[in-house]
Enzyme design. Structure first.
Site, mmCIF file in Angstrom:
data_model
loop_
_atom_site.group_PDB
_atom_site.id
_atom_site.type_symbol
_atom_site.label_atom_id
_atom_site.label_comp_id
_atom_site.label_asym_id
_atom_site.label_seq_id
_atom_site.Cartn_x
_atom_site.Cartn_y
_atom_site.Cartn_z
ATOM 1 N N ASP A 1 0.561 -1.126 0.295
ATOM 2 C CA ASP A 1 -0.055 -0.495 0.101
ATOM 3 C C ASP A 1 0.844 1.022 0.182
ATOM 4 O O ASP A 1 1.440 1.651 0.702
ATOM 5 C CB ASP A 1 -0.627 0.092 0.756
ATOM 6 N N ILE A 2 1.314 1.863 -0.609
ATOM 7 C CA ILE A 2 1.430 3.247 -1.211
ATOM 8 C C ILE A 2 1.475 3.999 0.178
ATOM 9 O O ILE A 2 2.280 5.145 0.289
ATOM 10 C CB ILE A 2 1.472 3.793 -2.539
ATOM 11 N N GLY B 1 -9.078 3.659 -4.736
ATOM 12 C CA GLY B 1 -7.703 2.967 -5.795
ATOM 13 C C GLY B 1 -7.082 4.276 -4.988
ATOM 14 O O GLY B 1 -6.942 5.068 -3.898
ATOM 15 N N VAL B 2 -5.880 4.546 -5.748
ATOM 16 C CA VAL B 2 -5.059 5.768 -4.919
ATOM 17 C C VAL B 2 -5.241 6.877 -4.278
ATOM 18 O O VAL B 2 -4.953 7.176 -2.813
ATOM 19 C CB VAL B 2 -3.737 5.736 -6.123
ATOM 20 N N ASP B 3 -6.163 7.317 -5.718
ATOM 21 C CA ASP B 3 -6.357 8.509 -5.026
ATOM 22 C C ASP B 3 -7.557 8.367 -3.515
ATOM 23 O O ASP B 3 -7.413 9.720 -2.570
ATOM 24 C CB ASP B 3 -7.318 9.645 -5.684
ATOM 25 N N SER C 1 -2.550 4.150 -13.953
ATOM 26 C CA SER C 1 -3.835 4.293 -15.091
ATOM 27 C C SER C 1 -4.301 2.763 -14.870
ATOM 28 O O SER C 1 -5.148 2.451 -15.718
ATOM 29 C CB SER C 1 -3.139 4.914 -16.970
ATOM 30 N N GLY D 1 -5.200 1.154 -13.211
ATOM 31 C CA GLY D 1 -6.171 -0.093 -12.202
ATOM 32 C C GLY D 1 -8.099 0.759 -13.290
ATOM 33 O O GLY D 1 -7.995 -0.227 -14.044
#
Length: 175
Positions: A9-10, A35-37, A123, A125
């Site tokens: 996990d970033i 997602g990441v955001d 991009s 995901g």
């Protein structure tokens, strides 16, 4: 530049070992969805959202263009900054825009003085980019970037993607 691959996990432990994490966002900067955001905004707290809203109010009232990037505080994350980049939806004709997400993020990292940056696989995901090509595009862009960043960590969310990235990296000419 040192280029590393990592799995996880970033927003987790990696934040403590880099100066900035990159978040793949929509052009509005303020969706904070999945997602990441969404993960970055939840982990960073309201300071990240407020900083994104300020960017929209001031320097980017129409949003951020695909392939571009901007930086904000990281709020409660363990690093100093979040670099927000807008990835393209999958289209082979958008490969240049995808690589630009990495090179523009590294240019922003240079502007803010970040020496170590963690990237997700932009991009790959919800935007539907095929994973193998997304890995190739990321590796090419980072390796070809003209940057003062000392270390880039490409964070792959799961072990299968991490293993695939290791294979792609080993097969590349500058592997």
């Amino acid at each position: 530049m040192e280029l590393q691959l990592a799995s996880g996990d970033i927003t987790g432990m990696i934040c403590e070992s880099v100066d900035a994490v990159v978040s793949s966002v929509s052009a509005s900067l303020i969706s904070g969805g999945g997602g990441v955001d969404g993960a970055v905004q939840r982990a960073g707290g309201s300071a990240v959202l407020r900083a994104c809203q300020e960017i929209r109010r001031t320097s980017h009232p129409d949003g951020v263009a695909v392939g571009d990037a901007v930086a904000t505080t990281a709020g409660r994350l363990g690093c100093r900054w979040v670099i927000h980049t807008v990835g393209p939806a999958y289209d082979p004709d958008q490969s240049t825009a995808l690589r630009s997400c990495y090179t523009r993020s590294l240019a922003v990292a240079d502007e803010i003085g970040a020496g170590a940056v963690a990237f997700p696989l932009v991009s790959a995901g919800a935007l539907g980019w095929p994973v193998v090509d997304a890995i190739r595009q990321a590796l090419t862009a980072v390796r070809d970037a003209d940057t003062a960043v000392d270390r880039v960590v490409l964070i792959l969310f799961d072990q299968a993607t991490f293993s695939l990235a290791q294979e792609v990296m080993a097969q590349s000419p500058t592997g």
